[in-house]
Design a protein around this motif. Structure first.
Motif, PDB file in Angstrom:
ATOM      1  N   PHE A  21       7.154 -14.756 -20.010  1.00 24.18           N
ATOM      2  CA  PHE A  21       8.284 -15.546 -19.538  1.00 24.18           C
ATOM      3  C   PHE A  21       9.560 -15.215 -20.283  1.00 24.18           C
ATOM      4  O   PHE A  21      10.267 -16.088 -20.748  1.00 24.18           O
ATOM      5  CB  PHE A  21       7.975 -17.042 -19.598  1.00 24.18           C
ATOM      6  CG  PHE A  21       6.891 -17.384 -18.653  1.00 24.18           C
ATOM      7  CD1 PHE A  21       7.185 -17.633 -17.344  1.00 24.18           C
ATOM      8  CD2 PHE A  21       5.589 -17.396 -19.064  1.00 24.18           C
ATOM      9  CE1 PHE A  21       6.175 -17.898 -16.445  1.00 24.18           C
ATOM     10  CE2 PHE A  21       4.580 -17.648 -18.163  1.00 24.18           C
ATOM     11  CZ  PHE A  21       4.872 -17.914 -16.861  1.00 24.18           C
ATOM     12  N   MET A  24      13.962 -14.943 -18.258  1.00 28.32           N
ATOM     13  CA  MET A  24      13.905 -15.856 -17.126  1.00 28.32           C
ATOM     14  C   MET A  24      15.282 -16.211 -16.586  1.00 28.32           C
ATOM     15  O   MET A  24      15.450 -16.402 -15.383  1.00 28.32           O
ATOM     16  CB  MET A  24      13.224 -17.168 -17.532  1.00 28.32           C
ATOM     17  CG  MET A  24      11.749 -17.094 -17.570  1.00 28.32           C
ATOM     18  SD  MET A  24      11.075 -16.426 -16.096  1.00 28.32           S
ATOM     19  CE  MET A  24      10.543 -17.874 -15.281  1.00 28.32           C
ATOM     20  N   CYS A  25      16.276 -16.326 -17.477  1.00 28.01           N
ATOM     21  CA  CYS A  25      17.569 -16.845 -17.029  1.00 28.01           C
ATOM     22  C   CYS A  25      18.143 -15.959 -15.932  1.00 28.01           C
ATOM     23  O   CYS A  25      18.450 -16.424 -14.842  1.00 28.01           O
ATOM     24  CB  CYS A  25      18.549 -16.919 -18.186  1.00 28.01           C
ATOM     25  SG  CYS A  25      17.861 -17.730 -19.606  1.00 28.01           S
ATOM     26  N   LEU A  85      16.310  -8.987 -37.321  1.00 23.33           N
ATOM     27  CA  LEU A  85      16.903  -9.648 -36.149  1.00 23.33           C
ATOM     28  C   LEU A  85      18.335  -9.190 -35.926  1.00 23.33           C
ATOM     29  O   LEU A  85      18.722  -8.816 -34.820  1.00 23.33           O
ATOM     30  CB  LEU A  85      16.897 -11.161 -36.352  1.00 23.33           C
ATOM     31  CG  LEU A  85      15.621 -11.897 -36.007  1.00 23.33           C
ATOM     32  CD1 LEU A  85      15.800 -13.365 -36.290  1.00 23.33           C
ATOM     33  CD2 LEU A  85      15.312 -11.680 -34.560  1.00 23.33           C
ATOM     34  N   LEU A 132      11.063  -7.196 -30.548  1.00 25.69           N
ATOM     35  CA  LEU A 132      10.308  -8.050 -31.465  1.00 25.69           C
ATOM     36  C   LEU A 132       8.800  -7.850 -31.302  1.00 25.69           C
ATOM     37  O   LEU A 132       8.066  -7.834 -32.287  1.00 25.69           O
ATOM     38  CB  LEU A 132      10.678  -9.516 -31.243  1.00 25.69           C
ATOM     39  CG  LEU A 132      12.107  -9.867 -31.643  1.00 25.69           C
ATOM     40  CD1 LEU A 132      12.421 -11.299 -31.311  1.00 25.69           C
ATOM     41  CD2 LEU A 132      12.321  -9.623 -33.116  1.00 25.69           C
ATOM     42  N   GLN A 136       5.995  -6.591 -34.026  1.00 29.33           N
ATOM     43  CA  GLN A 136       4.754  -7.301 -34.319  1.00 29.33           C
ATOM     44  C   GLN A 136       3.531  -6.409 -34.211  1.00 29.33           C
ATOM     45  O   GLN A 136       2.546  -6.605 -34.899  1.00 29.33           O
ATOM     46  CB  GLN A 136       4.586  -8.434 -33.314  1.00 29.33           C
ATOM     47  CG  GLN A 136       4.945  -9.772 -33.869  1.00 29.33           C
ATOM     48  CD  GLN A 136       4.543 -10.864 -32.897  1.00 29.33           C
ATOM     49  OE1 GLN A 136       4.144 -10.605 -31.765  1.00 29.33           O
ATOM     50  NE2 GLN A 136       4.647 -12.088 -33.340  1.00 29.33           N
TER      51      GLN A 136
ATOM     52  N   GLY B  27      18.208 -21.148 -20.849  1.00 32.92           N
ATOM     53  CA  GLY B  27      17.183 -21.261 -21.885  1.00 32.92           C
ATOM     54  C   GLY B  27      15.798 -21.559 -21.367  1.00 32.92           C
ATOM     55  O   GLY B  27      15.007 -22.231 -22.015  1.00 32.92           O
ATOM     56  N   CYS B  29      13.295 -19.439 -20.860  1.00 38.08           N
ATOM     57  CA  CYS B  29      12.208 -18.653 -21.456  1.00 38.08           C
ATOM     58  C   CYS B  29      11.442 -19.460 -22.485  1.00 38.08           C
ATOM     59  O   CYS B  29      10.235 -19.576 -22.445  1.00 38.08           O
ATOM     60  CB  CYS B  29      12.725 -17.401 -22.159  1.00 38.08           C
ATOM     61  SG  CYS B  29      14.164 -16.682 -21.437  1.00 38.08           S
ATOM     62  N   ALA B  80      22.993 -14.698 -34.709  1.00 40.24           N
ATOM     63  CA  ALA B  80      21.874 -14.025 -35.365  1.00 40.24           C
ATOM     64  C   ALA B  80      21.798 -14.430 -36.829  1.00 40.24           C
ATOM     65  O   ALA B  80      20.706 -14.678 -37.357  1.00 40.24           O
ATOM     66  CB  ALA B  80      22.012 -12.515 -35.232  1.00 40.24           C
ATOM     67  N   VAL B  84      18.543 -16.224 -38.491  1.00 38.67           N
ATOM     68  CA  VAL B  84      17.802 -15.675 -39.630  1.00 38.67           C
ATOM     69  C   VAL B  84      17.579 -16.768 -40.664  1.00 38.67           C
ATOM     70  O   VAL B  84      16.479 -16.923 -41.207  1.00 38.67           O
ATOM     71  CB  VAL B  84      18.552 -14.478 -40.243  1.00 38.67           C
ATOM     72  CG1 VAL B  84      17.925 -14.089 -41.554  1.00 38.67           C
ATOM     73  CG2 VAL B  84      18.538 -13.318 -39.284  1.00 38.67           C
ATOM     74  N   SER B 102       5.995 -17.524 -33.267  1.00 37.38           N
ATOM     75  CA  SER B 102       6.130 -16.053 -33.379  1.00 37.38           C
ATOM     76  C   SER B 102       7.521 -15.559 -33.015  1.00 37.38           C
ATOM     77  O   SER B 102       8.501 -15.906 -33.658  1.00 37.38           O
ATOM     78  CB  SER B 102       5.038 -15.340 -32.579  1.00 37.38           C
ATOM     79  OG  SER B 102       5.252 -15.478 -31.192  1.00 37.38           O
ATOM     80  N   VAL B 103       7.632 -14.770 -31.956  1.00 33.25           N
ATOM     81  CA  VAL B 103       8.930 -14.144 -31.688  1.00 33.25           C
ATOM     82  C   VAL B 103       9.951 -15.122 -31.135  1.00 33.25           C
ATOM     83  O   VAL B 103      11.122 -14.795 -31.029  1.00 33.25           O
ATOM     84  CB  VAL B 103       8.798 -12.973 -30.709  1.00 33.25           C
ATOM     85  CG1 VAL B 103       7.920 -11.912 -31.303  1.00 33.25           C
ATOM     86  CG2 VAL B 103       8.271 -13.426 -29.388  1.00 33.25           C
ATOM     87  N   PHE B 104       9.533 -16.339 -30.801  1.00 27.75           N
ATOM     88  CA  PHE B 104      10.466 -17.178 -30.061  1.00 27.75           C
ATOM     89  C   PHE B 104      11.575 -17.768 -30.918  1.00 27.75           C
ATOM     90  O   PHE B 104      12.618 -18.131 -30.399  1.00 27.75           O
ATOM     91  CB  PHE B 104       9.714 -18.257 -29.287  1.00 27.75           C
ATOM     92  CG  PHE B 104       8.964 -17.644 -28.158  1.00 27.75           C
ATOM     93  CD1 PHE B 104       9.641 -17.273 -27.013  1.00 27.75           C
ATOM     94  CD2 PHE B 104       7.627 -17.351 -28.257  1.00 27.75           C
ATOM     95  CE1 PHE B 104       8.986 -16.649 -25.988  1.00 27.75           C
ATOM     96  CE2 PHE B 104       6.968 -16.721 -27.231  1.00 27.75           C
ATOM     97  CZ  PHE B 104       7.646 -16.374 -26.080  1.00 27.75           C
ATOM     98  N   GLY B 106      13.092 -15.889 -33.142  1.00 27.84           N
ATOM     99  CA  GLY B 106      14.049 -14.791 -33.041  1.00 27.84           C
ATOM    100  C   GLY B 106      14.766 -14.797 -31.706  1.00 27.84           C
ATOM    101  O   GLY B 106      15.937 -14.463 -31.611  1.00 27.84           O
ATOM    102  N   LEU B 107      14.039 -15.208 -30.677  1.00 27.16           N
ATOM    103  CA  LEU B 107      14.634 -15.172 -29.349  1.00 27.16           C
ATOM    104  C   LEU B 107      15.637 -16.291 -29.118  1.00 27.16           C
ATOM    105  O   LEU B 107      16.257 -16.336 -28.072  1.00 27.16           O
ATOM    106  CB  LEU B 107      13.546 -15.231 -28.284  1.00 27.16           C
ATOM    107  CG  LEU B 107      12.771 -13.929 -28.165  1.00 27.16           C
ATOM    108  CD1 LEU B 107      11.610 -14.078 -27.229  1.00 27.16           C
ATOM    109  CD2 LEU B 107      13.671 -12.816 -27.688  1.00 27.16           C
ATOM    110  N   ILE B 109      18.303 -16.278 -30.481  1.00 29.46           N
ATOM    111  CA  ILE B 109      19.541 -15.508 -30.392  1.00 29.46           C
ATOM    112  C   ILE B 109      19.942 -15.278 -28.951  1.00 29.46           C
ATOM    113  O   ILE B 109      21.096 -15.431 -28.571  1.00 29.46           O
ATOM    114  CB  ILE B 109      19.380 -14.128 -31.069  1.00 29.46           C
ATOM    115  CG1 ILE B 109      19.090 -14.295 -32.543  1.00 29.46           C
ATOM    116  CG2 ILE B 109      20.619 -13.286 -30.869  1.00 29.46           C
ATOM    117  CD1 ILE B 109      18.822 -12.984 -33.213  1.00 29.46           C
ATOM    118  N   THR B 110      18.954 -14.878 -28.148  1.00 35.28           N
ATOM    119  CA  THR B 110      19.298 -14.551 -26.765  1.00 35.28           C
ATOM    120  C   THR B 110      19.032 -15.718 -25.840  1.00 35.28           C
ATOM    121  O   THR B 110      19.036 -15.559 -24.630  1.00 35.28           O
ATOM    122  CB  THR B 110      18.503 -13.340 -26.277  1.00 35.28           C
ATOM    123  OG1 THR B 110      17.146 -13.562 -26.610  1.00 35.28           O
ATOM    124  CG2 THR B 110      18.992 -12.083 -26.891  1.00 35.28           C
ATOM    125  N   CYS B 112      19.897 -18.337 -23.535  1.00 34.52           N
ATOM    126  CA  CYS B 112      21.140 -18.391 -22.760  1.00 34.52           C
ATOM    127  C   CYS B 112      21.947 -19.643 -23.052  1.00 34.52           C
ATOM    128  O   CYS B 112      23.154 -19.657 -22.854  1.00 34.52           O
ATOM    129  CB  CYS B 112      20.854 -18.334 -21.272  1.00 34.52           C
ATOM    130  SG  CYS B 112      19.409 -17.418 -20.851  1.00 34.52           S
TER     131      CYS B 112
END
Lengths: 205, 208
Positions: A21, A24-25, A85, A132, A136, B27, B29, B80, B84, B102-104, B106-107, B109-110, B112
């Motif tokens: 997912f 998505m936006c 990052l 990312l 990992q 947002g 995701c 960013a 961090v 986990s990666v979320f 970091g995400l 940052i993107t 929306c």
């Protein structure tokens, strides 16, 4: 051969949209008709194929723990992974800018059709998500990163194009309850497509 | 614009009428990915509130000095940097949750929501309204996250925040947890139901 497997896996099993997912936006916003969806999909694929190997090289030779040892033994202790990052997003943002300028110069017709989407890609979660995940999973080589990037991009392209095709039909032929029109029904379609894509989960390659 | 709309409406509108997730569709995701359990959903919501509020303030202070051509890169770098800090704090004080997310993190940052609010609000308003806007939108986002997380954990695992809620007697009588609720697609369905309820209540949000 292993890289080819990763490529196929990234398209179907690890599909960016239906398994994670991500992105998505723009997936929901730009899927009203097939043509623009296809354009955005191509742009995303392109960016993933470029940024993933670049970030892989940065990760292996600059950022991860002990990666700087090629500079000399005194650098072997340095661990810059907390910077990853910022570095990744900077690479993605500047690559987007670079690609935008290159496309504008060498292929004005492609630029005209992609124009508005290119700058938006910098903030597409799928691109940063790809980097990312790469971090990992400890990919073995640059080629693995290229294959995974291409696979994720194509998977995203496949997803957005098929959703756009369904939505085009839906807008013409179906009578949806008023509160669900537009976004609501798109969510439900995506969920159903996601459940369908789950059948790939059992496949081991 | 900020001078006309009161600080109060800037703060409270995102809760329901102008909710970032179900009305502005930003947002998505992370809403889908982190809500299988309630606890990561709450942590994620708090992280987003913090990052959103402070990045809004910073961008709002800098708004007259940022050249428009490179504003996206400047915004990304500010966000960013904050992300961090948040991710390092989480790794230090809430390691288990940060592993789950986990990666979320970091995400973020993107996410929306961040870019949307920075572009739409912080670039044109003074720091204090921007701060309120950031907190308000963050809370609106967290509300949705918590609702979705609540239903998915309750129906999917029979627990809330890790505690058993559905009594053992139910299982003995043949009740079974709905394993489908844990899978990500169900988050989409839950969000679609929230949209359905909300648009039935607010008729002016419905699309033609």
């Amino acid at each position: 051969m292993e890289n080819f497997n990763i490529f196929i896996r990234s398209i179907f099993v690890d599909n960016m949209i239906f398994a994670y997912f991500l992105g998505m936006c723009s997936f929901l916003a730009v899927s009203k008709n097939v043509k623009t969806a296809l354009g955005l999909g191509v742009a995303v694929t392109f960016m993933l194929v470029i940024t993933l190997p670049v970030n892989y090289l940065l990760q292996t030779y600059v950022l991860s723990a002990g990666a700087l040892s090629w500079l000399g033994p005194e650098y072997a202790q340095v661990d810059l992974s907390f910077l990853s990052l910022i570095v990744f997003i900077a690479v993605i943002a500047s690559m987007t800018q670079l690609v935008e300028m290159a496309v504008e110069k060498y292929s004005p017709s492609l630029y005209a059709s992609l124009g508005i989407f290119l700058p938006l890609i910098a903030v597409n979660c799928a691109i940063l998500g790809g980097s990312l995940f790469m971090q990992q999973r400890d990919f073995g080589s640059v080629w693995t990163a290229v294959c995974a990037g291409g696979g994720w991009g194509l998977g995203w392209l496949l997803a957005i194009t098929s959703l756009a095709a369904i939505r085009e039909r839906l807008a013409q032929y179906s009578n949806i309850p008023a509160p669900l029109r537009g976004v609501g029904i798109t969510f439900i379609i995506t969920a159903l497509m996601g459940i369908a894509f789950m059948s790939f989960l059992g496949i081991k390659i | 614009m900020a001078e006309k709309t009161s600080n109060k409406s800037v703060f409270f509108n995102p809760f329901s009428k102008d909710n970032p997730v179900v009305v502005q569709i930003l947002g998505i995701c992370s809403v889908l990915a982190v809500t299988a359990k309630l606890e990561p959903a709450i942590v994620m919501g708090l992280s987003v509130i913090a990052v959103l509020a402070f990045s809004n303030v910073i961008i709002s202070i800098l708004r007259n000095t940022i050249p428009t051509n490179i504003r996206i890169i400047v915004q990304l770098v500010v966000v960013a940097g904050l992300v961090v800090i948040v991710s390092q704090l989480l790794e230090a004080y809430a390691y288990d949750v940060s592993k789950q997310l986990s990666v979320f993190i970091g995400l973020i940052i993107t996410n929306c929501i961040l870019m949307g609010r920075l572009e739409a609000f912080a670039m044109g308003n003074r720091p204090w309204p921007s701060f309120l806007d950031g907190v308000g939108n963050g809370i609106g986002y967290t509300i949705i996250l918590v609702i979705v997380g609540f239903f998915r954990e309750l129906l999917g695992s029979g627990t809330l925040l890790g505690f058993q809620v559905v009594p053992q007697a139910f299982y003995d009588a043949g009740y079974v947890n709905n394993g489908l609720m844990i899978l990500p697609p169900m988050a989409l369905i839950v969000v679609a139901c929230i949209i359905w309820v909300q648009r039935s209540l607010n008729k002016d949000l419905q699309e033609k």
